[in-house]
Design an enzyme around this catalytic site. Sequence first.
Site, PDB file in Angstrom:
ATOM      1  CE1 TYR A  56      -2.871  -2.929   0.119  1.00 26.92           C
ATOM      2  CE2 TYR A  56      -3.617  -2.236   2.137  1.00 26.92           C
ATOM      3  CZ  TYR A  56      -3.997  -3.186   1.409  1.00 26.92           C
ATOM      4  OH  TYR A  56      -5.253  -4.360   1.616  1.00 26.92           O
ATOM      5  N   PRO A 208     -16.105  -4.355   1.861  1.00 25.67           N
ATOM      6  CG  PRO A 208     -16.100  -3.516   4.531  1.00 25.67           C
ATOM      7  CD  PRO A 208     -15.306  -3.742   3.629  1.00 25.67           C
TER       8      PRO A 208
END
Length: 329
Positions: A56, A208
């Site tokens: 990242y 999610p």
Amino acid sequence: MNKRILGKSLEVSPVGLGCMGFSHAYGKATDDEQAIKSIQAAYEIGYTFFDTAECYVGENSDGSISYNEELVGKALAPFRDKVKIATKFGVRHEKRQIITDSRPEVIRKSVEGSLARLKVEVIDLYYQHRIDRKVEAELVAETIKDLIKEGKILHWGISETDEEYLRKAHKVCPVTCIQNRYSMMARWHENLFPILEELNIGFVAFSPLANGILSDAFSKGEKFEKEDYRSVMPQYSDEAFEKNRELFNLIRSIAKEKEATPAQISLAWMLCKKPYIVPIPGSRKISRIKENFESSNVNLTKDEVSQIDTKLNNLEMSGVFGGSAIKSK
């Protein structure tokens, strides 16, 4: 606040914070000072589970490099003994393509790099970021087993795994949890639930909110900068907003009934489905971080979850981003 247990003993908050977006995939990196402020605010709200990865990496507005692990490590240093930090190995990004490399020597180099960037003595949870089809599951698991014996990591997991790979790896070194994509729009890993229950393995759900679309904070005609992955995600196309109208209306209606927000319903649906699921939504905004965490206070009965599943099974939906193209080194 109710805690959740992943595997046999990894205790975490019911909702974790996905920290990727501060540095990677969602446009220019957040200013370091603001990112650290947001991560620390998450801890004050109640988060004790924070997710990052060695890959990242992004670019700051001044052209400098933003390393997500460094941000997370710096932000959580004052609370190190009160939080669990998860990071990952085995992936690098090249032009939005994922290159996998899980050779033992690469894993060992990666763990040392992550320990240094996080400025920690041990990593709480270390994931294989994606399966490397050129390296056997048993060899990866044996390497991790050695790192646990050496005190470099406490627990390990596998991201975007399938049943066959999971069983092979778990047999050599018990897996604490998997981290797979999961949302109301991405339910293809539900077939792993029986295996997770059989082996006592947790499920950490990434994306999610389907990369944010289920928060109901966006509308047709959204524009994103070219560095932002959402600019090419199918669920953000104008056509998708029309195709997902019934899905959004379903979530809104439940949210109104429960006096909650659409994002909270999307997260509560999976929290109330299984006690071993821990979603890790990401956000740069403290208000959204707080909103997401409070989804753990929304109660849906088993019947309500089942009714939602039935409706989802019969709803037309657009495509949803399923991940970048993957190549082994």
